[in-house]
Design an enzyme around this catalytic site. Structure first.
Site, PDB file in Angstrom:
ATOM      1  N   TYR A   1      -0.584  -0.056  -9.128  1.00 47.78           N
ATOM      2  CA  TYR A   1       0.495  -0.803  -8.459  1.00 47.78           C
ATOM      3  C   TYR A   1       1.626  -1.147  -9.427  1.00 47.78           C
ATOM      4  O   TYR A   1       2.789  -1.240  -9.014  1.00 47.78           O
ATOM      5  CB  TYR A   1      -0.065  -2.039  -7.728  1.00 47.78           C
ATOM      6  CG  TYR A   1      -0.845  -1.622  -6.500  1.00 47.78           C
ATOM      7  CD1 TYR A   1      -0.188  -1.248  -5.325  1.00 47.78           C
ATOM      8  CD2 TYR A   1      -2.236  -1.527  -6.534  1.00 47.78           C
ATOM      9  CE1 TYR A   1      -0.890  -0.801  -4.218  1.00 47.78           C
ATOM     10  CE2 TYR A   1      -2.944  -1.088  -5.425  1.00 47.78           C
ATOM     11  CZ  TYR A   1      -2.271  -0.724  -4.271  1.00 47.78           C
ATOM     12  OH  TYR A   1      -2.970  -0.265  -3.172  1.00 47.78           O
TER      13      TYR A   1
ATOM     14  N   VAL B   1       5.205  -0.802   1.475  1.00 43.48           N
ATOM     15  CA  VAL B   1       5.139  -1.979   0.607  1.00 43.48           C
ATOM     16  C   VAL B   1       6.413  -2.083  -0.241  1.00 43.48           C
ATOM     17  O   VAL B   1       6.534  -2.988  -1.050  1.00 43.48           O
ATOM     18  CB  VAL B   1       3.865  -1.959  -0.268  1.00 43.48           C
ATOM     19  CG1 VAL B   1       2.629  -2.149   0.601  1.00 43.48           C
ATOM     20  CG2 VAL B   1       3.747  -0.665  -1.076  1.00 43.48           C
TER      21      VAL B   1
ATOM     22  N   HIS C   1       1.470  -4.041   5.845  1.00 39.81           N
ATOM     23  CA  HIS C   1       0.566  -3.691   4.740  1.00 39.81           C
ATOM     24  C   HIS C   1       0.934  -4.410   3.445  1.00 39.81           C
ATOM     25  O   HIS C   1       0.515  -3.983   2.369  1.00 39.81           O
ATOM     26  CB  HIS C   1       0.543  -2.166   4.519  1.00 39.81           C
ATOM     27  CG  HIS C   1      -0.144  -1.411   5.626  1.00 39.81           C
ATOM     28  ND1 HIS C   1      -0.064  -0.043   5.785  1.00 39.81           N
ATOM     29  CD2 HIS C   1      -0.943  -1.857   6.637  1.00 39.81           C
ATOM     30  CE1 HIS C   1      -0.772   0.320   6.849  1.00 39.81           C
ATOM     31  NE2 HIS C   1      -1.303  -0.763   7.383  1.00 39.81           N
TER      32      HIS C   1
ATOM     33  N   CYS D   1      -3.076 -15.044  -5.041  1.00 38.98           N
ATOM     34  CA  CYS D   1      -4.125 -15.526  -5.943  1.00 38.98           C
ATOM     35  C   CYS D   1      -5.442 -15.632  -5.182  1.00 38.98           C
ATOM     36  O   CYS D   1      -5.517 -16.316  -4.160  1.00 38.98           O
ATOM     37  CB  CYS D   1      -3.735 -16.892  -6.516  1.00 38.98           C
ATOM     38  SG  CYS D   1      -5.019 -17.597  -7.562  1.00 38.98           S
TER      39      CYS D   1
ATOM     40  N   CYS E   1      -1.798 -17.394 -12.508  1.00 36.23           N
ATOM     41  CA  CYS E   1      -1.253 -17.758 -11.201  1.00 36.23           C
ATOM     42  C   CYS E   1      -0.273 -18.920 -11.392  1.00 36.23           C
ATOM     43  O   CYS E   1      -0.669 -19.975 -11.919  1.00 36.23           O
ATOM     44  CB  CYS E   1      -2.380 -18.163 -10.252  1.00 36.23           C
ATOM     45  SG  CYS E   1      -1.731 -18.896  -8.724  1.00 36.23           S
TER      46      CYS E   1
ATOM     47  N   GLY F   1       8.639   8.401  10.268  1.00 34.74           N
ATOM     48  CA  GLY F   1       8.053   8.751   8.974  1.00 34.74           C
ATOM     49  C   GLY F   1       6.632   8.293   8.767  1.00 34.74           C
ATOM     50  O   GLY F   1       6.275   7.857   7.677  1.00 34.74           O
TER      51      GLY F   1
ATOM     52  N   SER G   1       2.399   9.385   9.580  1.00 34.48           N
ATOM     53  CA  SER G   1       1.539  10.502   9.987  1.00 34.48           C
ATOM     54  C   SER G   1       0.695  10.178  11.209  1.00 34.48           C
ATOM     55  O   SER G   1       0.092  11.072  11.796  1.00 34.48           O
ATOM     56  CB  SER G   1       0.615  10.884   8.828  1.00 34.48           C
ATOM     57  OG  SER G   1      -0.163   9.765   8.447  1.00 34.48           O
TER      58      SER G   1
ATOM     59  N   ASN H   1      10.410  12.164  12.668  1.00 30.18           N
ATOM     60  CA  ASN H   1       9.510  12.486  11.550  1.00 30.18           C
ATOM     61  C   ASN H   1       9.853  13.876  11.020  1.00 30.18           C
ATOM     62  O   ASN H   1      10.528  14.666  11.696  1.00 30.18           O
ATOM     63  CB  ASN H   1       8.048  12.461  12.045  1.00 30.18           C
ATOM     64  CG  ASN H   1       7.046  12.169  10.933  1.00 30.18           C
ATOM     65  OD1 ASN H   1       7.288  11.317  10.087  1.00 30.18           O
ATOM     66  ND2 ASN H   1       5.939  12.883  10.929  1.00 30.18           N
TER      67      ASN H   1
END
Ligand code: OAD
Length: 246
Positions: A63, A103, A119, A127, A146, A186, A188, A212
């Site tokens: 990430y 995201v 999502h 946290c 945190c 866009g 699937s 798409n």
């Protein structure tokens, strides 16, 4: 005839669903295409709570790289066209909800307003100890503290992993259950619950549109499909519904 196609069609409750394909031309990468993210990473390792428990450093690295990539990405014509569509539809009195599985924050940066990140978001951390959420733009690691409770090692990316419940799912269902226009862009159609939204919308009589690169797994369910790169087809569809001779 007076007015745009949008005015004449009188869509009043609009839900737009987006997926990785809308951000592909901004360089964010898709998941299931032949060069997609799941061809180089195992979903079970980097997108499940179990994968994070087994190897948090691997997950943080995955990430961190995506968050860093977002800094050099910019919204494309499709993101801007959707922001314009939302603004015009609102000015005509319609409700618009933009539900994204992405995201990234490219819809925000293009000017869209009512966005639901089902999502989660790369630029947010949550946290595991105190449940606090905080905006997070830098790398995250087991050393990160945190800001809410001060605990070290409890932060995780605020993204929804497989096996977890998407954000705002009840509100999304409510809105789709009463929408009169549903547009999917866009994605699937492989990942539920998002993949089931078009059936819910079509089942209660909404007009359904797929934009798409190619027909998705759900293509047969849509009333209408327009296929090609998002920067072309989203722009073309928005121009057609906003144009006075569309
Ligand atoms: P996918 O990678 O499954 O699908 C992307 C879709 O975008 C495909 O149908 C492509 O044909 C299409 N596409 C690719 N390039 C495009 C372009 N330039 N213009 C238009 N369309 C294009 O991505 P999603 O459907 O978003 O979840 O995946 C859904 C979820 O699965 C993601 O949110 C993620 C992933 O695993 C989690 O990580 C929880």
């Amino acid at each position: 005839m007076l007015g745009s196609a949008l005015e004449r069609m009188m869509y009043r409750r609009i839900v737009i669903l987006t997926g990785a394909g809308i951000s592909a031309e901004s360089g964010m990468g898709t998941f299931r295409d032949k060069d997609g993210i799941w061809t180089t990473h195992r979903l079970e390792d980097v997108a499940t709570p179990q994968g994070f428990a087994r190897n948090p450093t691997l997950v943080h690295t995955f990430y961190n790289l995506r968050r860093a990539g977002l800094k050099s990405a910019a919204p494309n014509r499709a993101h801007f066209a959707l922001a314009e569509f939302e603004q015009r539809a609102r000015s005509l009195g319609s409700d618009v909800m933009l539900v994204t599985q992405n995201v990234d924050d490219l819809h925000e940066r293009a000017g869209s307003q009512s966005i639901v990140h089902m999502h989660g978001e790369l630029t947010s951390a949550v946290c595991a100890s105190c449940g606090g959420r905080v905006r997070w733009e830098e790398d995250m690691s087991l050393e990160s503290l945190c800001p809410s409770c001060g605990r070290q090692g409890a932060l995780r990316p605020d993204v929804v992993w497989f096996g977890e419940v998407p954000h705002s799912i009840d509100e999304i269902h409510d809105r789709i259950s009463t929408c009169d226009l549903f547009v999917s862009i866009g994605t699937s159609g492989e990942v539920y619950p998002a993949a089931g939204f078009v059936r819910l919308a079509a089942g209660q009589g909404a007009h359904t549109v797929e934009l798409n690169l190619e027909p998705s797994a759900n293509a047969g369910v849509f009333s209408e499909g327009l296929y090609g790169p998002a920067t072309q087809v989203v722009d073309r569809w928005v121009n057609a519904v906003l144009s006075s001779d569309g």
